[in-house]
Motif scaffolding. Sequence first.
Motif, PDB file in Angstrom:
ATOM      1  N   CYS A 233     104.694  13.301 104.679  1.00  0.00           N
ATOM      2  CA  CYS A 233     104.536  12.078 105.474  1.00  0.00           C
ATOM      3  C   CYS A 233     105.456  12.112 106.691  1.00  0.00           C
ATOM      4  CB  CYS A 233     104.832  10.854 104.620  1.00  0.00           C
ATOM      5  SG  CYS A 233     103.782  10.691 103.154  1.00  0.00           S
ATOM      6  N   LEU A 234     106.680  12.595 106.504  1.00  0.00           N
ATOM      7  CA  LEU A 234     107.609  12.694 107.633  1.00  0.00           C
ATOM      8  C   LEU A 234     107.054  13.600 108.722  1.00  0.00           C
ATOM      9  CD1 LEU A 234     111.105  12.944 105.882  1.00  0.00           C
ATOM     10  CD2 LEU A 234     110.126  10.967 107.061  1.00  0.00           C
ATOM     11  N   ASN A 235     106.390  14.666 108.340  1.00  0.00           N
ATOM     12  CA  ASN A 235     105.820  15.558 109.348  1.00  0.00           C
ATOM     13  C   ASN A 235     104.726  14.865 110.154  1.00  0.00           C
ATOM     14  OD1 ASN A 235     107.391  17.874 109.188  1.00  0.00           O
ATOM     15  ND2 ASN A 235     106.198  18.742 107.509  1.00  0.00           N
ATOM     16  N   GLU A 236     103.994  13.955 109.515  1.00  0.00           N
ATOM     17  CA  GLU A 236     103.009  13.178 110.260  1.00  0.00           C
ATOM     18  C   GLU A 236     103.705  12.325 111.318  1.00  0.00           C
ATOM     19  OE1 GLU A 236      99.764  13.262 110.162  1.00  0.00           O
ATOM     20  OE2 GLU A 236      99.506  14.597 108.450  1.00  0.00           O
ATOM     21  N   LYS A 307     102.206  24.247 111.553  1.00  0.00           N
ATOM     22  CA  LYS A 307     103.208  24.553 110.547  1.00  0.00           C
ATOM     23  C   LYS A 307     104.464  23.703 110.762  1.00  0.00           C
ATOM     24  CE  LYS A 307     101.468  29.283 110.151  1.00  0.00           C
ATOM     25  NZ  LYS A 307     101.774  30.723 110.323  1.00  0.00           N
ATOM     26  N   PRO A 308     105.224  23.467 109.694  1.00  0.00           N
ATOM     27  CA  PRO A 308     106.397  22.588 109.811  1.00  0.00           C
ATOM     28  C   PRO A 308     107.389  23.004 110.887  1.00  0.00           C
ATOM     29  CG  PRO A 308     105.855  22.890 107.509  1.00  0.00           C
ATOM     30  CD  PRO A 308     104.957  23.818 108.279  1.00  0.00           C
ATOM     31  N   HIS A 309     107.658  24.303 111.035  1.00  0.00           N
ATOM     32  CA  HIS A 309     108.643  24.720 112.035  1.00  0.00           C
ATOM     33  C   HIS A 309     108.143  24.449 113.447  1.00  0.00           C
ATOM     34  CE1 HIS A 309     106.175  28.424 112.281  1.00  0.00           C
ATOM     35  NE2 HIS A 309     106.701  28.550 113.503  1.00  0.00           N
ATOM     36  N   GLN A 310     106.819  24.451 113.631  1.00  0.00           N
ATOM     37  CA  GLN A 310     106.274  24.141 114.944  1.00  0.00           C
ATOM     38  C   GLN A 310     106.457  22.653 115.271  1.00  0.00           C
ATOM     39  OE1 GLN A 310     102.373  25.646 114.034  1.00  0.00           O
ATOM     40  NE2 GLN A 310     102.736  27.585 115.124  1.00  0.00           N
ATOM     41  N   HIS A 364     116.428  19.795 112.662  1.00  0.00           N
ATOM     42  CA  HIS A 364     115.315  20.571 113.226  1.00  0.00           C
ATOM     43  C   HIS A 364     115.778  21.932 113.736  1.00  0.00           C
ATOM     44  CE1 HIS A 364     112.240  17.608 112.621  1.00  0.00           C
ATOM     45  NE2 HIS A 364     113.015  16.672 113.151  1.00  0.00           N
ATOM     46  N   THR A 365     116.999  21.995 114.243  1.00  0.00           N
ATOM     47  CA  THR A 365     117.549  23.290 114.633  1.00  0.00           C
ATOM     48  C   THR A 365     117.613  24.240 113.442  1.00  0.00           C
ATOM     49  OG1 THR A 365     118.859  22.348 116.430  1.00  0.00           O
ATOM     50  CG2 THR A 365     119.594  24.465 115.555  1.00  0.00           C
TER      51      THR A 365
END
Length: 379
Positions: A233-236, A307-310, A364-365
């Motif tokens: 959900c956070l990634n959204e 993808k999450p890192h993107q 995020h880093t």
Amino acid sequence: MDIDSLLTSDEIALRASVRAFVDTQIKPNIAQWYEDAVFPLEIVPQMAKLGLLGMHLKGYGCPGRSSVEYGLAALELEAGDSGLRTFVSVQGSLAMSAIHRHGSEEQKNEWLPKMAAGLAIGCFGLTEPAAGSDPGSMSTFARRDGTDWVISGTKRWIGLATVAQVAVIWAMTEEGVRGFVVPTDTPGFTATAISHKLSMRASIQCEIELDNVRLPADAMLPKAAGLRGPFECLNEARYGIIWGAMGAARDSYLTALAYSQERMPFDKPLAGYQLTQQKLVDMALEINKGTLLALQLGRLKDAGRLKPHQISIGKLNNCREAIAICREARTILGGNGITLDYSPLRHANNLESVRTYEGTDEVHTLIIGNHITGLPAFR
């Protein structure tokens, strides 16, 4: 960069409708809302009518728009104020996404149509006073009592909690982290607005106290087990921020550009001086790059390849650059820039919160660093 040439006619039309809403309903009023520290609940039905609530979700009365359309809407909303995009994000990307992705059919049918129509507001209780970037250490606990669940704990910095009818609460259990759908009128649930804020003043952030909140067994989200549930959900929400930050940056840039063309120091427009043009050029470059980055990530998301890192690349870069743009825009406005007559410093203050929530720069880093090196450095 002729970014419009990369958009479809439907995407441009959606953007135009949201921009018109912001220009007519938000910008004439936002300075007073910010000054008074209120979020105008009267605009919620209008946002629902525009299809902004849960707009990227399909079925259950949700609009079912594309990720790029959602991103364009987020950009236009945050050009008005971060509080607007935050409302849409908390409602749709967090609370509604949690129920849509992880809920039972009964939970989806009970809540999603009402939330999409703006008839019910949701909140998302993950962060705690001592567990911001490290939700795995949360102390809120849900214990079994017969067939019921009983939840106790504290959540902090929870958007919309005082005006919400339903809360998605994440709690530790004997089997790990689980999510629960909690009607906010349940005995033991108390939400208190956080005041004296220097940022996100036209928005609602709260602390939630859960004092032996008793729920039936079917209140648990059946498809969410562990931290993967809330992180999805956070990634959204992080995705929407990538676009939204560029909206705040664009509005600040355009405000500074217009001011510099009208201001006449030493009998010449401020925009005609080399140092001012350098500032404007640097701002324009980063807005174009940041918007292209957001669009690329949106296309990947619509193709099911994001993808999450993107997402972390977009959130880290665009928030960082947007704050720099808003601060630089304020310098062009001079002393007038510290008033609410102009938007850049309001945007910059808001972005301090946006930069922090849904993952700090540091988090995020480290996500990107982990992807690059293969070595996790969180501990």
